[in-house]
Enzyme design. Structure first.
Site, mmCIF file in Angstrom:
data_model
loop_
_atom_site.group_PDB
_atom_site.id
_atom_site.type_symbol
_atom_site.label_atom_id
_atom_site.label_comp_id
_atom_site.label_asym_id
_atom_site.label_seq_id
_atom_site.Cartn_x
_atom_site.Cartn_y
_atom_site.Cartn_z
ATOM 1 C CD1 TRP A 356 0.689 -0.327 3.152
ATOM 2 C CD2 TRP A 356 -0.844 1.056 3.555
ATOM 3 N NE1 TRP A 356 0.898 0.265 4.420
ATOM 4 C CE2 TRP A 356 0.258 0.977 4.584
ATOM 5 C CE3 TRP A 356 -1.901 2.142 3.491
ATOM 6 C CZ2 TRP A 356 -0.003 1.771 5.767
ATOM 7 C CZ3 TRP A 356 -2.046 2.805 4.591
ATOM 8 C CH2 TRP A 356 -1.246 2.705 5.814
ATOM 9 C CG ASP A 357 4.839 0.956 1.358
ATOM 10 O OD1 ASP A 357 3.806 0.224 2.058
ATOM 11 O OD2 ASP A 357 6.025 0.569 1.548
ATOM 12 C CD GLU A 499 2.029 -4.176 8.947
ATOM 13 O OE1 GLU A 499 1.832 -4.366 7.699
ATOM 14 O OE2 GLU A 499 3.278 -3.742 9.188
ATOM 15 C CE LYS A 613 5.813 -1.972 11.274
ATOM 16 N NZ LYS A 613 5.497 -3.166 10.501
ATOM 17 C CD GLN A 614 2.532 1.405 9.715
ATOM 18 O OE1 GLN A 614 3.553 0.835 9.559
ATOM 19 N NE2 GLN A 614 1.633 1.662 8.587
#
Length: 787
Positions: A356-357, A499, A613-614
């Site tokens: 998805w980056d 994640e 995580k993000q």
């Protein structure tokens, strides 16, 4: 070891330099100084070999599965950069003798790598070395190297071996069959290798031109072959002040090249034609080939992607140029059958797979800067529909369920099942993202929406976009589960962008993006029914739209969308996150290396803590703001601010994607100092002082995100449901910012100072835009004071 201030004159803030050499830190410079052109990418290992080096040459799209129990990956092609040098019969290495005046640097403007140093041998003989190389942007199949050696003090016996070495692998996995190799006329070397599963032929040709004191040498080299290797050996005696110059020109072609497919492919013909091309290139020589390459970079990149920052910190400008450089290297602009790997073409990390980056972090740059490339990248996803549909069927769903990791379009899901060690059990950790991280299907639908709104490319929608949006909506409609007790549809057992939270229910990002995907499909269906019923009829039968349309309506209306908490307006990341145990994260927030939490806990334990995580729910707020849902009170500015302040302290930024999102949101909510600090940390992911962050390759999404952080964050450029908004918020250290974007077919130059916003329509077309909640129209040039 790294120095970013060596550029002077026209190259000020264009040079990335290494000023001291260490065999303990080879990976960083191999990756960040890598060369490429979108067709191929070369990791910048030194010419002489070292034990911990990683030599990589990748050609985009040549995916192969080394063994049945492996996943497909980009294979590491034969190496052409290694030169085995001997001085007085002893192997040359910077680990021996004494080195002075060492500089290795990448010129971002010219896309040339150079390395120079003075070296005193263990016998006390002093030599001066200078190496240069480039991978041509003017000819995608071409690369060239130049080595210059001068004896400064003594006579010296100097010899070297150079050729093509196919004794390469991917972390031990061998992808190629033993190929034919040959030397023509004691000068031209050709090696053929064929992948062992996908049957991709690779033809590599190379030749050398050797001069001593400017005169071509007539001495014939020794010729040698070994298993998967062919090379030439040259030997000379250099007197003091003698100068040896070696030019090596190389070409790479494969059977997957578009021109190979357009004609009736024949390996022998490819061998002959590519060898003929090499001869012509070699006649031109390094300097002439480099000048053409340099001009192409200027015309195709720097004259097009204009982004100038006047900052107290020159590192900001260098960082953004570094981003534009690597965005060019990593992107297969030449071929819509290929995507962008998570490490670009700079290393083996993530096996060359697309995530998805691309859609969320890289594609926006191309949408606003080079829509033709953006269209190509979205067409790659269209070509992957067959694999997405197959994945949906395998999982019991309908429509298109896109792979979490995608390689060749027809490969389907290629995410590995097993990963790093479980610190508790000592076993391999299961990688669940390929099975249950499903938001990527909605991310692709969002990218289609964003592309169309910014470009007005109706042809793309007609040919590709409608079908992709309809089929991803069909997937979501089949994926939703009815909760009888609560009278609503839910999405259970998923992984969101965070994640560190596996097997969660009603992840806000996933639910809202699925909702957006369903609503977008309804809007597009209604538009077609009104504006192009013939196309709707054409799509209706194969996609079963007559049944799908009411299904989308019913399920979108009854899909559970987590509401912000009444007490503090924080949007719940999932059903349980806000109730999880809070732990002291100071150690991990201050970590020097990412993912150190996995040295203390395993995935199951991390799943039970309030640690992220993000960016997860935060990136949702940023994305949906750009859509027709921007007025939804559940994603309002107060929700954005409250959620940012709640989740940022719990976010470890263990993904390189995270910092740029937080930069944009911090800027949006008025946390300007924090936004700038996060932006600089984003640059430092690859360019910072830490020497081990980029060993597996550059961070492609973060690099794309740097442009987003500057343009969407600090310049305040934002798509808001079909209209352009520009609300600048320059950092205190920036005196000005200038850049050009493409808006609905027109180039728009934007200049910003702390007190003035200036807009210039380069083609004289009119543009309606909004700034500071006021709507303006610009037909030529407009200046607006910034309050």
């Amino acid at each position: 070891m790294m120095d970013y201030k060596l550029g002077t004159g026209e190259f000020e803030d264009w040079i990335v330099s290494e000023t001291a050499f260490s065999t303990d830190y080879l990976g960083k410079c191999e990756a960040i100084l890598s060369l490429g052109n979108g067709y191929m990418g070369m990791r910048s290992a030194t010419e002489e070999p070292y034990i911990k080096e990683q030599r990589n040459l990748f050609v985009n799209g040549t995916f192969n599965k080394a063994h049945p129990n492996e996943v497909t990956e980009l294979p590491n092609l034969a190496d052409v950069t290694r030169i085995d040098i001997r001085v007085d019969g002893e192997r040359f290495s910077l680990e021996f003798g004494e080195t002075a005046n060492y500089v290795r640097q990448l010129n971002l403007k010219t896309a040339e790598l150079s390395r120079s140093f003075d070296w005193t041998s263990p016998k006390g003989k002093k030599l001066r070395f200078h190496f240069k190389r480039f991978v041509s942007l003017a000819n995608l199949h071409l690369m060239a190297t130049k080595m210059q050696v001068e004896s400064l003090t003594h006579p010296v016996d100097f010899s070297f071996d150079s050729g093509i070495n196919a004794q390469m692998n991917n972390s031990g996995a061998q992808h190629f069959l033993e190929g034919e190799r040959r030397v023509f006329d004691k000068q031209l070397i050709q090696l053929v290798q064929t992948t062992n599963e996908s049957n991709v032929d690779v033809v590599i040709n190379t030749t050398h031109n050797v001069k001593v004191n400017g005169e071509e040498t007539m001495a014939a080299p020794d010729m040698d072959m070994a298993r998967r290797k062919v090379w030439l050996s040259y030997a000379f005696t250099l007197q003091p002040n003698d100068r040896l110059e070696v030019e090596k020109v190389t070409t790479v072609h494969t059977s997957r090249d578009l021109n190979a497919l357009e004609a009736e492919y024949d390996l022998q013909q490819l061998r002959e034609s590519s060898l003929g091309d090499l001869k012509l290139h070699a006649l031109q020589g390094y300097d002439s080939l480099f000048q053409t390459h340099k001009q192409t970079w200027q015309q195709n990149v720097w004259d097009v992607y204009k982004l100038e920052i006047d900052s107290d910190n020159a590192f900001d400008q260098l960082g953004l140029r570094f981003a534009l450089y690597h965005l060019t290297l990593m992107t297969p602009a030449h071929d819509a059958r290929m995507g962008i790997g998570a490490k670009g073409l700079s290393g083996e990390g993530y096996k060359g797979h697309s995530f998805w980056d691309t859609e969320v972090f890289i594609l926006p740059f191309f949408i606003y800067s080079n829509p033709a490339v953006a269209k190509s990248l979205l067409t790659y996803r269209y070509l992957g529909l067959a694999g997405a549909r197959a994945k949906a069927i395998e999982n019991g769903y309908s429509g298109a369920m896109y792979p979490w990791e995608m390689a060749w379009p027809t490969d389907g899901e290629v995410t590995p099942k097993w990963g790093d060690i479980d610190i508790v059990t000592g076993e391999q950790s299961r990688i669940w993202s390929g099975a249950i991280e499903q938001h990527i299907s909605a991310d692709i639908a969002f990218a289609i929406y964003q592309y169309n709104e910014v470009t007005n490319d109706q042809e793309f929608l007609d040919q590709y976009g409608y079908e992709m949006v309809f089929d991803t909506a069909k997937f979501w409609a089949s994926r939703l589960e009815w909760n009888e007790e609560k009278g609503r549809y839910e999405i259970i057992n998923v992984i969101g962008p965070d994640e560190y939270k596996e097997h969660v229910n009603n992840n806000a990002f996933t639910n809202y993006m699925a909702y957006f995907n369903l609503k977008l499909a309804i809007r597009y269906y209604d538009r077609l029914a009104e504006e192009n019923p013939e196309l709707l009829e054409k799509l209706a039968a194969p996609l079963e739209l007559a049944a799908a349309y009411p299904d989308w309506q019913e399920k979108a209306d009854r899909l559970f969308l987590p509401e912000p908490r009444a007490a503090d307006r924080v949007i719940p990341q999932d059903d349980t996150y806000l109730q999880l145990e809070e732990i002291d994260l100071t150690k991990y927030k201050n970590q020097e290396k990412v993912r150190t939490i996995y040295r203390d806990y395993n995935s199951e334990q991390i799943n039970s803590f309030q640690v992220t995580k993000q960016a997860d729910g935060l990136i949702l707020l940023y994305l949906l703001e750009q859509t027709f849902l921007h007025d939804d009170p559940r994603i309002s500015k107060d929700v954005k601010s409250a959620s940012f302040h709640y989740y940022e302290p719990k976010t470890l930024h263990d993904s390189s994607l995270s910092l740029v999102t937080h930069t944009i949101l911090a800027s949006d909510i008025g946390e300007y100092d924090l936004a700038y600090s996060l932006f600089q940390k984003s640059i430092e992911i690859d360019l910072g002082p830490a020497m081990d962050t980029s060993d597996e390759g550059i961070h492609a999404a973060s690099i794309g995100g740097l442009w987003k952080a500057a343009v969407f964050g600090f310049a305040g450029v934002r798509l808001i449901d079909g209209r352009l908004r520009i609300d600048p918020k320059l950092p205190k250290t920036w005196r000005s910012m200038k850049f050009t974007i493409q808006w609905q077919g027109s180039p728009v130059s934007i200049s910003i100072t702390p007190t003035l916003l200036a807009i210039k329509m380069e083609d004289g077309e009119a543009m309606v835009f909004e700034t500071n909640n006021v709507v303006h129209e610009c037909t030529g040039y407009t200046e607006i004071p910034i309050a």
